[in-house]
Design an enzyme around this catalytic site. Sequence first.
Site, PDB file in Angstrom:
ATOM      1  CB  SER A  43      51.816 -30.123 -15.633  1.00 31.94           C
ATOM      2  OG  SER A  43      50.861 -29.563 -14.750  1.00 31.94           O
ATOM      3  CE1 TYR A  69      53.850 -25.049 -16.547  1.00 30.63           C
ATOM      4  CE2 TYR A  69      51.780 -26.096 -15.945  1.00 30.63           C
ATOM      5  CZ  TYR A  69      53.157 -26.001 -15.838  1.00 30.63           C
ATOM      6  OH  TYR A  69      53.833 -26.883 -15.013  1.00 30.63           O
TER       7      TYR A  69
END
Length: 358
Positions: free
Chosen positions: A199, A212
């Site tokens: 990501s 995350y």
Amino acid sequence: MIRLDHQIFLYFFSTFSSSYIIWFLWNPIWFNHFCIVCGLSIISWTLAYYFFEIFNQEMIDPVGKIVLITGCDSGFGNRLACRLDRMGFHIYAGVLLPDGDGAKQLQQKCSNRLKIMQMDVTKPEEVNNVVEQIKQSGMPLWALVNNAGIGISVPFDWGNDIDVYRKVFDVNIFGVVRVTKSCISLLRQSNGRIVNVASLAARITSPLSSHYSMAKHSVRVFSDALRREIGSSSKMKIITLEPSFYRTDIINHDSMNRMRRKIFDETPEDIRENYGEKYFRIFDKSNQMTESIIKNDYEAVIEAMIMAVAGENPKLYYRCCNYYEVIAFWALSHMPEIIVDYSVKYSGKLNKLLWIKN
């Protein structure tokens, strides 16, 4: 007393000014040529990537090749499974809920080449069962797409002990490593591919996303390690994708708010008192900010995934983002930390969103 960041700025300004004055007075020709060469190199490298994407469109023959995709209940994995099935691949679609809506949609839309597999990447027995069925098929495992992931957005000190970190890492990184290790022998035999979905959050860590961002950064590191350990001694290819902000189940505000409340209730009392109930208003504003930048059409991500799986010569990294995000996230991640901190702090007035009482 002068703050540290102000001192650094003063040192930078004085050093830059002095260097510029010396250069202006001296003005050597070789220095000008050096700057021109650097500029042309950057432009040429950018154009090379652009032409590479335009002219490098050859695809491999999908007949008789298996692709294992994790996290096919929804989002990227679900859409990718459909597209690769239409291309002729044999898809093993790993899902959490074989009787869920996502799995049923895949069965309705796709051919009998697609197989729904119950596969929780945190459970070794389910992963081993899927790998064993691939072995029994007699066909080569061409590609593994490590797509399964979860996201939790809360302050770093919420939750009981490290439970939140453990939950995110169990899926986003330990699950990736587990599935990859289980499949590596089959992938070596086929000289296949490993596609890891990281990501842009792995490049820039924004507030409330430590869990995350840490996990997705670890995915990047894992990909780099695989490429240098395995890719250098075999024909296997390891590809990393870095999508930006797309509307998947990870960004579901209702379920995220319920999860935040649950985690807050599990947090030690002294930490809860430091934040208070007023802090939940910040999440509403954070959700609104997320909505302003999120993209509903993630076809660009699917196209990048297809090239990673089926392209004759895939790139090492696919950054699935627009030009603004490239500048704001990927380029910014290479800046000095003081610039990154200021950019994150003041972009979108995040400093107002992150108030807590002292």
